[in-house]
Design a protein around this motif. Structure first.
Motif, PDB file in Angstrom:
ATOM      1  N   ALA A 162      36.520  35.852  35.181  1.00 24.77           N
ATOM      2  CA  ALA A 162      37.954  35.250  35.639  1.00 24.77           C
ATOM      3  C   ALA A 162      38.524  36.592  36.607  1.00 24.77           C
ATOM      4  O   ALA A 162      39.052  36.075  37.604  1.00 24.77           O
ATOM      5  N   VAL A 163      38.204  37.694  36.199  1.00 22.63           N
ATOM      6  CA  VAL A 163      39.134  38.922  36.821  1.00 22.63           C
ATOM      7  C   VAL A 163      38.375  39.051  38.247  1.00 22.63           C
ATOM      8  O   VAL A 163      38.854  39.219  39.413  1.00 22.63           O
ATOM      9  N   CYS A 164      37.029  38.914  38.078  1.00 25.01           N
ATOM     10  CA  CYS A 164      36.120  39.409  39.078  1.00 25.01           C
ATOM     11  C   CYS A 164      36.264  38.207  40.222  1.00 25.01           C
ATOM     12  O   CYS A 164      36.160  38.646  41.423  1.00 25.01           O
ATOM     13  N   PRO A 186      32.840  38.531  42.806  1.00 22.24           N
ATOM     14  CA  PRO A 186      32.781  37.380  41.953  1.00 22.24           C
ATOM     15  C   PRO A 186      31.186  37.117  41.296  1.00 22.24           C
ATOM     16  O   PRO A 186      31.098  36.723  40.274  1.00 22.24           O
ATOM     17  N   GLY A 205      38.982  36.286  40.498  1.00 23.79           N
ATOM     18  CA  GLY A 205      40.289  36.492  41.131  1.00 23.79           C
ATOM     19  C   GLY A 205      40.222  37.535  42.277  1.00 23.79           C
ATOM     20  O   GLY A 205      40.808  37.367  43.370  1.00 23.79           O
ATOM     21  N   VAL A 206      39.429  38.706  41.900  1.00 26.05           N
ATOM     22  CA  VAL A 206      39.341  39.856  43.010  1.00 26.05           C
ATOM     23  C   VAL A 206      38.631  39.303  44.288  1.00 26.05           C
ATOM     24  O   VAL A 206      39.128  39.576  45.398  1.00 26.05           O
ATOM     25  N   VAL A 215      36.971  36.580  30.475  1.00 26.03           N
ATOM     26  CA  VAL A 215      38.149  37.494  31.154  1.00 26.03           C
ATOM     27  C   VAL A 215      37.382  37.919  32.338  1.00 26.03           C
ATOM     28  O   VAL A 215      37.760  38.236  33.615  1.00 26.03           O
ATOM     29  N   ILE A 216      36.352  38.685  32.010  1.00 30.49           N
ATOM     30  CA  ILE A 216      35.770  39.478  33.004  1.00 30.49           C
ATOM     31  C   ILE A 216      35.148  38.701  34.294  1.00 30.49           C
ATOM     32  O   ILE A 216      35.446  38.921  35.428  1.00 30.49           O
ATOM     33  N   GLY A 263      30.641  39.270  38.373  1.00 33.74           N
ATOM     34  CA  GLY A 263      31.433  39.200  37.407  1.00 33.74           C
ATOM     35  C   GLY A 263      30.900  37.823  36.633  1.00 33.74           C
ATOM     36  O   GLY A 263      30.787  37.899  35.387  1.00 33.74           O
TER      37      GLY A 263
END
Length: 203
Positions: free
Chosen positions: A34-36, A169, A38-39, A31-32, A172
């Motif tokens: 993927a979120v980074c 990214p 995505g950011v 999740v970490i 992350g």
């Protein structure tokens, strides 16, 4: 007969649910990452979009003409010139509120925006202490340049957006990979400990 005793049996089966840390940490690592990522993607899209939208080529005008520009004290506007920008251009504010003090300045750094098939170079920055509509006229000695109003985007903001796009990214992915590796190593150690406990406990 086994002179040294019977061979050891197979290692005890360990239920994966017994292992610590729990597998949910792998999910957290994913999740970490993927979120980074995505950011970073969102930052790239926003940076690219804001840069392209810095030039309002729909209000482009030729040398000797004028355009109406909205200028605020905290939101500087700019005038871009269609590249190649080789002639000496001049812009001035010819109308606006009587109590305002608009200024036309030359930026300290160059900034070029590619929009469609054309390139626009930021040539002037418009500053004022009163939020209002101003009419700006521009010309050049040859009368050959094309101008367009826009936002005062600069290289620093563009580079900042790209840094976020790349660094977030990367951090992350490193954080997610680090968590996954640490959890995997600790679960392996815990499995071996449980196997040893079960093996020697049943003898």
């Amino acid at each position: 007969m086994y002179p040294y005793g019977p061979p050891p049996g197979p290692p005890p089966r360990i239920d994966a649910r017994q292992l610590r840390p729990r597998r949910r940490w792998f999910v957290l690592a994913a999740v970490i990452a993927a979120v980074c990522v995505g950011v970073g993607i969102v930052s790239f899209v926003l940076t690219l979009t804001s840069t392209v939208d810095s030039v309002d080529d729909g209000k482009a005008f030729t040398s000797g003409q004028s355009v109406s520009v909205r200028i605020g004290p905290d939101d500087d506007a700019a005038i871009y010139v269609r590249s190649p920008f080789v002639a000496r251009a001049h812009c001035k504010i010819v109308s606006g509120p009587s109590d305002s003090q608009p200024r036309v300045t030359t930026p300290e750094s160059t900034f070029t925006v590619t929009k469609g098939s054309g390139e626009w170079e930021r040539a002037f920055v418009l500053k004022t202490d009163t939020d209002a509509d101003y009419r700006v006229t521009c010309d050049d000695p040859r009368g050959a340049l094309t101008f367009a109003p826009g936002d005062d985007a600069d290289l620093a903001s563009f580079v900042g957006g790209i840094v976020v796009t790349v660094v977030v990214p990367l951090l992350g992915l490193l954080a997610g990979s680090g968590i996954a590796i640490i959890v995997g190593v600790r679960r392996g150690r815990h499995r071996r400990w449980l196997e040893a406990q079960a093996y020697y406990g049943r003898r």
